[in-house]
Design a protein around this motif. Sequence first.
Motif, PDB file in Angstrom:
ATOM      1  N   UNK A  61       0.794  -1.221  -0.139  1.00  0.00           N
ATOM      2  CA  UNK A  61       0.098  -0.207   0.129  1.00  0.00           C
ATOM      3  C   UNK A  61       0.827   1.194   0.154  1.00  0.00           C
ATOM      4  N   UNK A  62       0.240   2.356  -0.096  1.00  0.00           N
ATOM      5  CA  UNK A  62       0.935   3.604   0.021  1.00  0.00           C
ATOM      6  C   UNK A  62       0.886   4.302   1.257  1.00  0.00           C
ATOM      7  N   UNK A  63       0.250   3.440   2.158  1.00  0.00           N
ATOM      8  CA  UNK A  63      -0.140   4.127   3.744  1.00  0.00           C
ATOM      9  C   UNK A  63       1.327   4.051   4.496  1.00  0.00           C
ATOM     10  N   UNK A  64       1.818   5.198   5.083  1.00  0.00           N
ATOM     11  CA  UNK A  64       2.855   5.044   5.858  1.00  0.00           C
ATOM     12  C   UNK A  64       2.719   4.063   7.078  1.00  0.00           C
ATOM     13  N   UNK A  95       0.799   1.525   7.243  1.00  0.00           N
ATOM     14  CA  UNK A  95       0.401   0.090   6.819  1.00  0.00           C
ATOM     15  C   UNK A  95       1.151  -0.040   5.571  1.00  0.00           C
ATOM     16  N   UNK A  96       2.188  -0.769   5.521  1.00  0.00           N
ATOM     17  CA  UNK A  96       2.980  -0.766   4.367  1.00  0.00           C
ATOM     18  C   UNK A  96       2.535  -1.767   3.245  1.00  0.00           C
ATOM     19  N   UNK A  97       1.825  -2.887   4.108  1.00  0.00           N
ATOM     20  CA  UNK A  97       1.088  -3.844   2.930  1.00  0.00           C
ATOM     21  C   UNK A  97      -0.286  -4.226   3.685  1.00  0.00           C
ATOM     22  N   UNK A  98      -1.037  -4.775   2.948  1.00  0.00           N
ATOM     23  CA  UNK A  98      -2.288  -5.310   3.416  1.00  0.00           C
ATOM     24  C   UNK A  98      -2.368  -6.745   3.506  1.00  0.00           C
ATOM     25  N   UNK A  99      -2.428  -7.563   4.279  1.00  0.00           N
ATOM     26  CA  UNK A  99      -2.714  -8.882   4.177  1.00  0.00           C
ATOM     27  C   UNK A  99      -4.224  -9.244   4.143  1.00  0.00           C
ATOM     28  N   UNK A 100      -4.712 -10.295   3.351  1.00  0.00           N
ATOM     29  CA  UNK A 100      -6.009 -10.499   3.347  1.00  0.00           C
ATOM     30  C   UNK A 100      -6.085 -11.912   3.282  1.00  0.00           C
TER      31      UNK A 100
END
Length: 172
Positions: free
Chosen positions: A88-91, A93-98
Amino acid sequence: DRDGHGRAGGDILVSTIVQLVKSRRSIPDISLEIGLRTASGTQLGAARYTDAPGYHFDLSFGKKYVLPCNVPVSLRLYAMAGFYSYQTFDVQHLQNDCLLWGAGIDLQKGAWFFNGQLAGYYGYLKNGDQPMVFRSSVRHIGRRVDPMLRLQIGLHDFEYRSVHAGVAWKMI
């Protein structure tokens, strides 16, 4: 850039499906899929692609049943569960796990084929990362031409609905 002009290179998607078990009397088909998306897209300012890699893997299970009738009827039940992760581009949360999931049913009676599916993934950010989609189709299997109709409805975090009508033409 919102003019839609120019060329863009796409993200590269690579995946493979490995059949782990071939259906037997009491055991379903079991397959493993592993996929990767690279961050190779261009024209990011035009929102054509993403600059975010991702990967997924899932196990799929399916079993076909033939029902005793005058007209041959077959029923196939299937389900899938897996894991999907993307940058992601959220500082914060650098990644989203689903969690990845899906289930469906195929029904064939004579020359008619029907199916229905419910699928999606469940991310933990809760920012539109929990899409759920229902898909259904009907197809008439002919000698040379198969007319078909498909419907897709977004149920959660996917605001799109679509209807597709088409014809498959068998050239051989």
